[in-house]
Write a protein that holds these residues in place. Structure first.
Motif, PDB file in Angstrom:
ATOM      1  N   TRP A 127     -20.787  19.102  -5.452  1.00 51.35           N
ATOM      2  CA  TRP A 127     -19.680  18.382  -4.301  1.00 51.35           C
ATOM      3  C   TRP A 127     -19.659  19.442  -4.155  1.00 51.35           C
ATOM      4  O   TRP A 127     -19.814  20.880  -4.409  1.00 51.35           O
ATOM      5  N   TYR A 136     -16.383  14.520  11.873  1.00 51.56           N
ATOM      6  CA  TYR A 136     -16.253  13.576  10.388  1.00 51.56           C
ATOM      7  C   TYR A 136     -15.215  12.565  10.784  1.00 51.56           C
ATOM      8  O   TYR A 136     -14.737  11.381  10.416  1.00 51.56           O
ATOM      9  N   GLY A 148     -21.265   8.321  -0.007  1.00 49.93           N
ATOM     10  CA  GLY A 148     -21.594   9.820  -0.160  1.00 49.93           C
ATOM     11  C   GLY A 148     -20.596  10.561   0.527  1.00 49.93           C
ATOM     12  O   GLY A 148     -20.446  11.915   0.366  1.00 49.93           O
ATOM     13  N   ARG A 149     -19.578   9.893   1.058  1.00 50.11           N
ATOM     14  CA  ARG A 149     -18.348  10.928   1.058  1.00 50.11           C
ATOM     15  C   ARG A 149     -17.461  10.194   0.441  1.00 50.11           C
ATOM     16  O   ARG A 149     -16.813   9.347   1.403  1.00 50.11           O
ATOM     17  N   GLU A 198     -18.359  16.065  -0.027  1.00 50.57           N
ATOM     18  CA  GLU A 198     -19.973  15.090   0.057  1.00 50.57           C
ATOM     19  C   GLU A 198     -20.233  14.835  -1.861  1.00 50.57           C
ATOM     20  O   GLU A 198     -20.225  16.266  -1.866  1.00 50.57           O
TER      21      GLU A 198
END
Length: 419
Positions: free
Chosen positions: A360, A50, A336-337, A306
């Motif tokens: 979440w 990520y 969305g993150r 998320e």
């Protein structure tokens, strides 16, 4: 690299910013070294999937050693805050959904203190700090402080004392101190003025354009690539149980370390770059070695979620909070993150419900019981005994100060210091 009877010229304990910089400086001179560490990167705790850092989150444009293209330690990625107008401040501990933009009518009303602050940063602090950092590469911190009365004053002041003395209260209360809290998770009345000003460098503006003087970016870190590089030539790296040092001893002509796997190595020069509390424990009671002073540490939880924000937090990219609240900052990444740093656990306690809509999901996290050592303002010697050098987060906080201490340690071994 080969070692005779497990003996090597220099052993570096720890592979964070200090350890990596020390090794890379020795590597330039083709000097042999062994890096021993549990993990490559130290507080650079990077998630490759990520591209999230759960420890050192971002860097500043003034991080000369960390950004040195020859060292290639970190790889810059995205801007944390492309423009100040995308940042929002939450300065009411009784209502942390109440906010205002970092560049807003409220902060512009602080113009008198803002101008004082920016003049001080541009004309006094940054020039002195640049020279101080250069000095710290070739002399002990305590010597560098004696050479510069301004740096010495700031080192031994708390940030709130400095702010009051210089008349910066307005802009610091409304913006600058919230950013310092976002960088450290510490209260302004405990941070040293020098650590505070180091942390808030990216908020230095050009007057009247209000453009930032330096960047603040996220980064990637290739721990496998760095490990491979440090193993080339006369270098070696041992990680995990093989590299976790459990004890240090003084020998007749040098030093020895024993690792978790039972292996013992000896050396002429021992550089300790582990967190100061770990270093203090390993060196405690050794003959001729002074007892180290350990600062109090902040506690940090880093999360990647998320999620979708609650309406009060939909605006902007970055939200920073008062040091009287347990949340430190929220930063939007891709759609969305979000990355969130807090001073207490937020997941199991469902404290995220206040900031994000139902559904979440935590997709990554890291807990740091001792994240940054911030107070009081101790000065530890870098040279603890012949061949024993202290580096890392012993006399300041942040990636670049740690890196500089690693450069100093290498210069001491190479005979390039002036002390």
């Amino acid at each position: 690299m080969t070692m005779e009877n497990n003996h090597i010229e220099s052993i570096i304990v720890g592979a964070g910013c200090a350890g990596m910089n020390c090794a890379l400086e020795l590597k330039k001179e083709n000097r042999p070294y062994l890096v021993l560490a549990d993990y490559m990167g130290g507080r650079i705790y990077n998630d490759d999937k990520y591209h999230m850092n759960y420890g050192a989150v971002f860097f500043f444009g003034s991080y000369d050693n960390m950004l040195d293209p020859q060292k290639n330690i970190i790889q810059p990625t995205t801007d944390v805050l492309p423009k100040l107008g995308d940042g929002f401040c939450h300065n009411d501990p009784n209502n942390d959904s109440k906010m205002y933009a970092a560049l807003s009518f409220k902060t512009l009303c602080d113009a008198p203190s803002l101008i004082k602050y920016m003049n001080f940063m541009n004309n006094e602090f940054l020039p002195h700090y640049k020279q101080y950092k250069a000095n710290c590469e070739i002399m002990e911190v305590q010597t560098a402080l004696k050479k510069d009365p301004l740096m010495n004053e700031l080192y031994h002041q708390t940030a709130d004392e400095m702010i009051a003395k210089r008349g910066f209260q307005g802009i610091c209360n409304d913006l600058i101190s919230l950013f310092a809290h976002a960088c450290t998770g510490s209260k302004v009345n405990t941070l040293s003025a020098l650590d505070y000003l180091n942390c808030v460098q990216p908020l230095t503006l050009k007057i009247p354009s209000l453009e930032r003087v330096m960047s603040i970016k996220r980064f990637d870190f290739d721990k496998e690539g760095m490990t491979k590089r440090l193993r080339e030539g006369n270098g070696e790296v041992l990680l995990g149980d093989d590299g976790t040092v459990t004890s240090v001893a003084r020998e007749e002509s040098g030093w020895s370390v024993t690792c978790k796997d039972g292996s013992t190595y000896t050396c002429d020069n021992l550089v300790m770059t582990t967190p100061i509390d770990v270093t203090a424990k390993l060196l405690d009671g050794l003959p001729g070695v002074p007892k180290l002073k350990v600062r109090n540490a902040s506690v940090l939880y880093g999360y990647l979620l998320e999620c979708q924000p609650q309406p009060a937090f939909e605006k902007g990219i970055v939200h920073i909070f008062s040091d009287e609240t347990p949340i430190i900052f929220i930063a939007k990444r891709e759609e969305g993150r979000y990355e969130i740093f807090t001073e207490v656990e937020f997941e199991e306690s469902r404290m995220f419900d206040r900031y994000f809509k139902p559904g979440w999901k935590v997709i990554g996290s890291k807990y740091w019981p001792k994240a940054l050592f911030t107070n009081p303002n101790y000065v530890n010697p870098n040279n603890l005994a012949k061949g024993l050098i202290l580096a890392g987060d012993c006399n300041g906080l942040g990636m670049e100060p740690a890196a500089i201490s690693g450069v100093y340690a290498a210069n001491k071994i190479l005979g390039k210091t002036v002390d």
